[in-house]
Design a protein around this motif. Sequence first.
Motif, short mmCIF file in Angstrom:
data_model
loop_
_atom_site.label_atom_id
_atom_site.label_comp_id
_atom_site.label_asym_id
_atom_site.label_seq_id
_atom_site.Cartn_x
_atom_site.Cartn_y
_atom_site.Cartn_z
N UNK A 267 0.82 -1.21 0.00
CA UNK A 267 0.00 0.00 0.00
C UNK A 267 0.86 1.27 0.00
N UNK A 268 2.15 1.10 -0.22
CA UNK A 268 3.13 2.21 -0.28
C UNK A 268 3.42 2.83 1.07
N UNK A 269 3.05 2.16 2.17
CA UNK A 269 3.36 2.65 3.51
C UNK A 269 4.82 2.34 3.84
N UNK A 270 5.51 3.29 4.45
CA UNK A 270 6.82 3.00 5.04
C UNK A 270 6.59 2.61 6.49
N UNK A 271 7.68 2.43 7.24
CA UNK A 271 7.54 2.08 8.65
C UNK A 271 7.15 3.29 9.51
N UNK A 272 7.15 4.49 8.93
CA UNK A 272 6.76 5.70 9.66
C UNK A 272 5.35 6.09 9.25
N UNK A 273 4.38 6.05 10.16
CA UNK A 273 3.01 6.47 9.81
C UNK A 273 3.01 7.89 9.25
N UNK A 274 2.35 8.05 8.11
CA UNK A 274 2.28 9.36 7.47
C UNK A 274 3.31 9.59 6.39
N UNK A 275 4.28 8.68 6.27
CA UNK A 275 5.27 8.77 5.18
C UNK A 275 5.03 7.60 4.23
N UNK A 276 4.83 7.94 2.96
CA UNK A 276 4.57 6.95 1.92
C UNK A 276 5.67 7.04 0.86
N UNK A 277 5.80 6.00 0.07
CA UNK A 277 6.88 5.95 -0.93
C UNK A 277 6.32 5.58 -2.29
N UNK A 278 6.94 6.12 -3.33
CA UNK A 278 6.51 5.83 -4.70
C UNK A 278 7.69 5.91 -5.65
N UNK A 279 7.59 5.17 -6.74
CA UNK A 279 8.61 5.27 -7.78
C UNK A 279 9.86 4.46 -7.49
N UNK A 280 10.93 4.81 -8.19
CA UNK A 280 12.15 4.01 -8.16
C UNK A 280 12.85 4.01 -6.81
N UNK A 281 12.59 4.98 -5.96
CA UNK A 281 13.26 5.03 -4.66
C UNK A 281 12.88 3.83 -3.79
N UNK A 282 11.76 3.17 -4.12
CA UNK A 282 11.35 1.98 -3.37
C UNK A 282 11.21 0.75 -4.27
N UNK A 283 11.80 0.83 -5.46
CA UNK A 283 11.64 -0.26 -6.44
C UNK A 283 13.01 -0.66 -7.01
N UNK A 284 13.71 -1.59 -6.37
CA UNK A 284 15.01 -2.00 -6.88
C UNK A 284 14.93 -2.98 -8.05
N UNK A 285 13.73 -3.43 -8.40
CA UNK A 285 13.60 -4.52 -9.37
C UNK A 285 13.21 -4.08 -10.78
N UNK A 286 12.20 -3.22 -10.91
CA UNK A 286 11.61 -2.97 -12.22
C UNK A 286 12.06 -1.65 -12.85
N UNK A 287 11.94 -0.55 -12.08
CA UNK A 287 12.37 0.77 -12.56
C UNK A 287 11.73 1.12 -13.91
N UNK A 288 10.41 1.00 -14.00
CA UNK A 288 9.67 1.33 -15.20
C UNK A 288 8.74 2.51 -14.93
N UNK A 289 8.55 3.35 -15.95
CA UNK A 289 7.74 4.56 -15.78
C UNK A 289 6.31 4.21 -15.38
N UNK A 290 5.72 3.24 -16.05
CA UNK A 290 4.33 2.89 -15.77
C UNK A 290 4.17 2.35 -14.35
N UNK A 291 5.16 1.63 -13.84
CA UNK A 291 5.09 1.12 -12.48
C UNK A 291 5.27 2.25 -11.48
#
Length: 347
Positions: A267-291
Amino acid sequence: MADQNRKHENLIIVGGGPGGLSASIYAARNGVNPLVLNGPEPGGQISTTSELENYPGFPEPIGGFELTQKMTQQAENFGVRLEYESAEKIAIVDNKFIVKTEINEYEAETLIIASGAEPKTLGLPREDHLRGNGVSYCATCDAAFFKNKKVAVVGGGDTALWEATFLAKFAAQVYIIHRRGKFRGAKILSDRVKAKENIEIIWDTEVKELMGEDKLSGLKIFNNKNNTVSKLAVDGFFVAIGHQPRTSFLPAEIELDSYGYLVADKHQHTNIPGIFAAGDVQDPDYRQVVIAAGSGAKAAIEASEYLEKNSPTFAAQTVINKAEAAQQTENFSTEQEPALSFNLKLD
C-alpha cells in the motif's frame, strides 16, 4: 529557521518524476492541495530518455522529456503547486514532518517520497554526451532499438546478467564485459547467460573509452590479466553496475533495505506512519515509468486517507481544473453583463 516562518502543508511530495507527478494528480483529485518539490531537474531520470515505446496510451514513441512535460501540465491543470527546490533534510518532530530545502522550511502532515534512483555510471569521458545515442542504462527501455545489432553490457551482478539475457532476445550479438573472472550474480542467472548462443563473456576486462563522436561506434577495452588494449565494435552499450536510490536526506528512523532503497508495503506505507513511498526510490527490481506512476497513484490515495483520519484541520477542497475554471469565469462575466435599455421619449 524559526517555527513561525515554516510553511505549513497538508501533503508534500518529494520528487517530480512520474511517481511524484502521478501522486500529485491523484492527491489533487482527492481534494488535497499537494506541494511538489521538483528538485533542480524536474521529470526525473526518464526525462533524459530519447524515446519510450512501452508507455500505454502513445501508439507512436514519445520522448521522456515530452512525457513528463505532459504529466506536469496535467498536474498544474488541477492546481498542483510545483517548486524547483530539493529536500536537503527531513526531520520528524511531534508527529509532523519538517522538510528543509536550500531556501525554505516546510511543516507537513504527511509525505510521499518519490525522489527516484539514479544509475551508477562508469565516469568515462563523453559517457553523458552519448547517453541516448548508443549508451543506455535500461535494457527494458531500449533493447528494441538494437534489434539485430551488436551490443555490450558492462557488469557482473544480477542486473548485468538479467539485462544481457533480455538483450539477447533482440540483438544479434551481446557481449558481457566483466572486470573479474567470475560473476557476482546469482548462479541461476549466470547459467542462463552461459546457455545463450548469442552471448559472449569477456572476462577480466574493463571499458576504458567510448568511441564515436555523436553516436557510439565501439569501445576500447583493457584486459587486466595480460595488460592489452583492444577495440570492440558495438552499436549499443548498456551500463549495468547498479542504481543509487536518492535517500540521503531521509530521517534515520525510516527503514531502508541493504541497498539503500526505501522499504514500503503493497500500500506504499513506510515504517513511519504518514510517510509513503513511490517510484524508483522503493523499487530495486523494475524501474519502469508505468510502475512508478501506478505506485504514485496508490501512495496518493493512501496519503489522502491518512489525512482524513489523522489531521483535524484537513478539509478536502473542491477540484476544478483550469479549463472548467476558465469556462465558469466566462459564464459569470456573461451573466453579469448589464442589459442594454433604451428609453425613447417621443415629443
